[in-house]
Design a protein around this motif. Structure first.
Motif, PDB file in Angstrom:
ATOM      1  N   PHE A 139      64.127 111.480  79.438  1.00  0.00           N
ATOM      2  CA  PHE A 139      62.831 112.138  79.621  1.00  0.00           C
ATOM      3  C   PHE A 139      63.039 113.644  79.764  1.00  0.00           C
ATOM      4  O   PHE A 139      63.988 114.072  80.413  1.00  0.00           O
ATOM      5  CB  PHE A 139      62.164 111.580  80.884  1.00  0.00           C
ATOM      6  N   PRO A 140      62.200 114.491  79.147  1.00  0.00           N
ATOM      7  CA  PRO A 140      60.972 114.184  78.407  1.00  0.00           C
ATOM      8  C   PRO A 140      61.165 114.031  76.900  1.00  0.00           C
ATOM      9  O   PRO A 140      60.194 113.816  76.186  1.00  0.00           O
ATOM     10  CB  PRO A 140      60.111 115.403  78.697  1.00  0.00           C
ATOM     11  N   ASP A 141      62.406 114.171  76.403  1.00  0.00           N
ATOM     12  CA  ASP A 141      62.620 114.131  74.954  1.00  0.00           C
ATOM     13  C   ASP A 141      62.480 112.731  74.380  1.00  0.00           C
ATOM     14  O   ASP A 141      62.272 112.575  73.172  1.00  0.00           O
ATOM     15  CB  ASP A 141      64.011 114.677  74.617  1.00  0.00           C
ATOM     16  N   SER A 142      62.577 111.691  75.220  1.00  0.00           N
ATOM     17  CA  SER A 142      62.545 110.318  74.716  1.00  0.00           C
ATOM     18  C   SER A 142      61.138 109.748  74.591  1.00  0.00           C
ATOM     19  O   SER A 142      60.966 108.624  74.116  1.00  0.00           O
ATOM     20  CB  SER A 142      63.376 109.414  75.637  1.00  0.00           C
ATOM     21  N   VAL A 143      60.121 110.495  75.021  1.00  0.00           N
ATOM     22  CA  VAL A 143      58.739 110.012  74.949  1.00  0.00           C
ATOM     23  C   VAL A 143      57.856 111.100  74.362  1.00  0.00           C
ATOM     24  O   VAL A 143      58.239 112.271  74.290  1.00  0.00           O
ATOM     25  CB  VAL A 143      58.209 109.597  76.345  1.00  0.00           C
ATOM     26  N   SER A 144      56.645 110.713  73.963  1.00  0.00           N
ATOM     27  CA  SER A 144      55.691 111.669  73.403  1.00  0.00           C
ATOM     28  C   SER A 144      55.046 112.475  74.525  1.00  0.00           C
ATOM     29  O   SER A 144      55.057 112.056  75.688  1.00  0.00           O
ATOM     30  CB  SER A 144      54.622 110.932  72.590  1.00  0.00           C
ATOM     31  N   PRO A 145      54.435 113.628  74.199  1.00  0.00           N
ATOM     32  CA  PRO A 145      53.845 114.479  75.249  1.00  0.00           C
ATOM     33  C   PRO A 145      52.718 113.818  76.023  1.00  0.00           C
ATOM     34  O   PRO A 145      52.442 114.209  77.165  1.00  0.00           O
ATOM     35  CB  PRO A 145      53.333 115.696  74.457  1.00  0.00           C
ATOM     36  N   SER A 146      52.049 112.826  75.440  1.00  0.00           N
ATOM     37  CA  SER A 146      50.922 112.192  76.135  1.00  0.00           C
ATOM     38  C   SER A 146      51.371 111.202  77.207  1.00  0.00           C
ATOM     39  O   SER A 146      50.531 110.632  77.907  1.00  0.00           O
ATOM     40  CB  SER A 146      50.022 111.469  75.124  1.00  0.00           C
ATOM     41  N   TYR A 147      52.679 111.010  77.360  1.00  0.00           N
ATOM     42  CA  TYR A 147      53.181 110.051  78.339  1.00  0.00           C
ATOM     43  C   TYR A 147      52.840 110.462  79.770  1.00  0.00           C
ATOM     44  O   TYR A 147      52.405 109.638  80.583  1.00  0.00           O
ATOM     45  CB  TYR A 147      54.703 109.910  78.176  1.00  0.00           C
ATOM     46  N   PRO A 149      50.352 112.587  81.115  1.00  0.00           N
ATOM     47  CA  PRO A 149      48.961 112.392  81.567  1.00  0.00           C
ATOM     48  C   PRO A 149      48.556 110.931  81.643  1.00  0.00           C
ATOM     49  O   PRO A 149      47.808 110.543  82.550  1.00  0.00           O
ATOM     50  CB  PRO A 149      48.141 113.153  80.516  1.00  0.00           C
ATOM     51  N   TYR A 150      49.052 110.117  80.718  1.00  0.00           N
ATOM     52  CA  TYR A 150      48.706 108.694  80.761  1.00  0.00           C
ATOM     53  C   TYR A 150      49.230 108.054  82.038  1.00  0.00           C
ATOM     54  O   TYR A 150      48.500 107.333  82.732  1.00  0.00           O
ATOM     55  CB  TYR A 150      49.287 107.979  79.538  1.00  0.00           C
ATOM     56  N   MET A 151      50.492 108.312  82.376  1.00  0.00           N
ATOM     57  CA  MET A 151      51.073 107.716  83.569  1.00  0.00           C
ATOM     58  C   MET A 151      50.419 108.253  84.840  1.00  0.00           C
ATOM     59  O   MET A 151      50.298 107.545  85.848  1.00  0.00           O
ATOM     60  CB  MET A 151      52.582 107.971  83.601  1.00  0.00           C
ATOM     61  N   THR A 152      49.996 109.506  84.818  1.00  0.00           N
ATOM     62  CA  THR A 152      49.321 110.078  85.984  1.00  0.00           C
ATOM     63  C   THR A 152      48.012 109.341  86.260  1.00  0.00           C
ATOM     64  O   THR A 152      47.735 108.922  87.389  1.00  0.00           O
ATOM     65  CB  THR A 152      49.049 111.568  85.757  1.00  0.00           C
ATOM     66  N   TRP A 153      47.208 109.172  85.215  1.00  0.00           N
ATOM     67  CA  TRP A 153      45.933 108.474  85.397  1.00  0.00           C
ATOM     68  C   TRP A 153      46.152 106.990  85.649  1.00  0.00           C
ATOM     69  O   TRP A 153      45.377 106.360  86.390  1.00  0.00           O
ATOM     70  CB  TRP A 153      45.041 108.680  84.171  1.00  0.00           C
ATOM     71  N   ARG A 154      47.194 106.425  85.062  1.00  0.00           N
ATOM     72  CA  ARG A 154      47.494 105.005  85.307  1.00  0.00           C
ATOM     73  C   ARG A 154      47.857 104.782  86.771  1.00  0.00           C
ATOM     74  O   ARG A 154      47.419 103.809  87.393  1.00  0.00           O
ATOM     75  CB  ARG A 154      48.630 104.560  84.392  1.00  0.00           C
ATOM     76  N   ALA A 155      48.679 105.675  87.316  1.00  0.00           N
ATOM     77  CA  ALA A 155      49.052 105.555  88.730  1.00  0.00           C
ATOM     78  C   ALA A 155      47.820 105.680  89.622  1.00  0.00           C
ATOM     79  O   ALA A 155      47.662 104.928  90.594  1.00  0.00           O
ATOM     80  CB  ALA A 155      50.089 106.622  89.084  1.00  0.00           C
ATOM     81  N   LEU A 156      46.931 106.625  89.301  1.00  0.00           N
ATOM     82  CA  LEU A 156      45.725 106.802  90.102  1.00  0.00           C
ATOM     83  C   LEU A 156      44.824 105.573  90.004  1.00  0.00           C
ATOM     84  O   LEU A 156      44.225 105.137  91.007  1.00  0.00           O
ATOM     85  CB  LEU A 156      44.979 108.051  89.635  1.00  0.00           C
ATOM     86  N   LYS A 157      44.727 104.996  88.817  1.00  0.00           N
ATOM     87  CA  LYS A 157      43.901 103.788  88.653  1.00  0.00           C
ATOM     88  C   LYS A 157      44.459 102.634  89.475  1.00  0.00           C
ATOM     89  O   LYS A 157      43.703 101.924  90.158  1.00  0.00           O
ATOM     90  CB  LYS A 157      43.853 103.407  87.172  1.00  0.00           C
ATOM     91  N   HIS A 158      45.766 102.435  89.430  1.00  0.00           N
ATOM     92  CA  HIS A 158      46.369 101.358  90.210  1.00  0.00           C
ATOM     93  C   HIS A 158      46.280 101.634  91.707  1.00  0.00           C
ATOM     94  O   HIS A 158      46.226 100.695  92.511  1.00  0.00           O
ATOM     95  CB  HIS A 158      47.823 101.163  89.793  1.00  0.00           C
ATOM     96  N   PHE A 159      46.271 102.896  92.096  1.00  0.00           N
ATOM     97  CA  PHE A 159      46.108 103.245  93.510  1.00  0.00           C
ATOM     98  C   PHE A 159      44.740 102.766  94.005  1.00  0.00           C
ATOM     99  O   PHE A 159      44.633 102.106  95.041  1.00  0.00           O
ATOM    100  CB  PHE A 159      46.252 104.752  93.683  1.00  0.00           C
ATOM    101  N   PHE A 160      43.682 103.095  93.262  1.00  0.00           N
ATOM    102  CA  PHE A 160      42.346 102.650  93.646  1.00  0.00           C
ATOM    103  C   PHE A 160      42.230 101.130  93.540  1.00  0.00           C
ATOM    104  O   PHE A 160      41.575 100.492  94.373  1.00  0.00           O
ATOM    105  CB  PHE A 160      41.291 103.318  92.759  1.00  0.00           C
TER     106      PHE A 160
END
Length: 519
Positions: A139-147, A149-160
């Protein structure tokens, strides 16, 4: 004179020899001291951050400091450098001890590793430990740039989601206990729970029949699944208000939540595949699930602390639901997919027809309509529809058929149903299906432009769409004009689409199964 010269020469030689012995003795003592220092460092445990002395006394000749793999600090010692190694930016040197004989071999088991870095601070060690669990290797070269923000919002969704789960579980348990005390035996309560879980499993199996739709409308179904998850949680909370309806409400909630679980599972792999730059989809999936689990646990812990203060159930649920839905929406919007489904294809064609350019991957994904759910029929362009749904007048079909003699599809407009229809012939291949979809959007654009011109000239009422068409349209003329436009622009559209990195696949355009054939 000769004896005197001989004595003088002998005296000079003795003095020079003594001086040489003194110098050599001094160098020898210094070498012994340096060797003991190196040996002390090497005696430390493996991978210890002992530092090798960088230089030796200047008395040593710099021209003789390298003998093969031997470095400066090992000259005239019994230690030799074997190789150097680097792992994630950290470096080690491997050294071994020479045998006592002159064979040039090494002592068995004498290899030691020497770290060239100082110990990391505790905070850095903690960060490295967390990174090994939540981000893929490289990381970060092994994934695309959208990884990110996606994980940030995913973590917040799972938190709620984790926080809300505490309240719903507590409500279900209290309701079931109340039922068991007042109205039913423990055996009946057990049957209720079995029926509830069984209903959820049946709902999961029935919804899994959607199959290919998880590929057609991945983002739309993912967001719809999260909305169903919230609906199920709300129904679970309703059991506290209506305990006498515990079984039907619990069954309905479980069906909704299991359908949401199927949607989440079915859309997970394509999303993670979009992030993986190489053959690391397994690593990306594992780290993504770890992020979700950690956030879920944090949300659960916070909710447990809040529940001890007996907050308003409605207020807490409303707040957590809003946070969950908002995070889910942003999570889905942050995904950048390279393929063109119906929604993204519409964005690309509309942009091309209006501006002459195809949007980039990020721009096209941001403009995609997430609320266009699969069960809501898109009436703008129908791809692969049946003949009876496209033509009400047989004369119109015979008038349009010569225009598509060389094509493997037929495009028309139905003014009664206000939709553009593209009928596919039985010889239609993948390229023909994509071209038919493009032609349908071109015809739609031509009709809208014609209506705007008629409105501007005062010949009709103002309309922004085809939903309430109130003016005549020369379908045959518009279709003929669209054929000319497609023949001149389709190749350019394909080129600009590929240039932006889009991948066109007819399988994601969800064409109907009806085909025209000749006897």
């Amino acid at each position: 004179m000769a004896p005197m010269n001989l004595r003088h020469s002998s005296s000079s030689s003795s003095s020079s020899c003594a001086q040489s012995i003194t110098t050599s003795s001094s160098d020898a003592r210094l070498l012994v001291r340096e060797t003991m220092r190196i040996s002390a460092n090497l005696a430390a445990p493996a991978n210890s951050p002992s530092q090798i002395p960088p230089t030796l006394p200047a008395a040593l000749d710099s021209k003789n400091l390298r003998l093969g793999l031997v470095e400066e600090e090992y000259i005239h010692s019994n230690l030799r450098l074997i190789c150097c190694e680097e792992i994630d930016g950290r470096r080690w040197k491997y050294v071994a001890e020479n045998a006592n004989d002159s064979s040039g071999t090494f002592k068995k088991g004498s290899i030691r590793s020497v770290s060239l870095q100082t110990p990391q601070a505790p905070a850095d060690e903690l960060v490295s430990f967390i990174r090994s669990y939540v981000v893929p290797e490289g990381f970060p070269d092994s994934v695309s740039p959208s990884y990110v923000p996606y994980m940030t919002w995913r973590a917040l969704k799972h938190f709620f989601g984790g926080a809300m789960c505490v309240f719903t579980t507590q409500t279900k348990l209290l309701t079931s206990v109340g039922v068991s005390r007042n109205r039913a035996t423990p055996g009946a309560v057990a049957i209720n729970w079995i029926l509830k879980d069984g209903a959820g499993r049946v709902g999961k199996m029935l919804f899994a029949r959607q199959g290919k739709k998880f590929d057609y409308d991945l983002k739309q179904l993912r967001f719809a699944g999260d909305l169903l998850m919230e609906l199920g949680a709300g129904v679970e909370l309703a059991t506290a208000v209506m305990p006498n309806l515990f079984l039907p409400l619990a069954c309905a909630a479980n069906v909704a939540k299991n359908v949401a679980a199927v949607t989440s599972t079915s859309t997970r792999t394509p999303i993670y595949k979009a992030f993986a730059k190489g053959e690391n989809i397994g690593d990306v999936t594992a780290k993504g699930e770890c992020v979700g689990n950690v956030a879920d646990l944090l949300g659960t812990g916070l909710s447990i602390m809040l529940s001890q203060r007996n907050p308003s159930l409605v207020t807490a649920f409303a707040f957590l639901s809003c946070g969950y839905v908002l995070s889910s929406y942003q999570e889905v919007k942050s995904v950048v997919l390279h393929t063109l489904n119906r929604a993204r294809f519409t964005v690309a064609v509309d942009s091309f027809l209006k501006t002459g350019r195809v949007p980039s991957l990020k721009e096209g994904n941001l403009k995609e309509n997430i609320f266009c759910f699969p069960w809501v029929q898109d009436t703008s362009v129908q791809l692969g529809c049946r003949f009876k749904d496209a033509f009400q007048d047989p004369g119109l079909y015979f008038a349009l058929e010569p225009l598509f003699e060389r094509e493997r599809y037929v495009v028309t407009y139905d003014p009664v149903k206000n939709k553009v229809c593209a009928l596919l012939k039985d010889q239609a291949k993948a390229e023909d299906i994509i071209k038919a979809a493009f032609h349908g959007h071109v015809l739609l654009h031509s009709i809208q432009s014609s209506l705007k011109k008629q409105t501007a000239s005062g010949k009709g009422y103002e309309h922004d769409s085809l939903d309430s068409l109130a003016m005549p349209v020369d379908i045959e003329s518009l279709v003929a004009d669209s054929c000319k436009m497609v023949s001149s622009t389709y190749g350019l559209f394909k080129y600009k689409t590929a240039e932006q990195g889009w991948v066109m696949s007819e399988s994601l355009l969800n064409p109907g199964r009806a085909r025209l054939y000749q006897e």
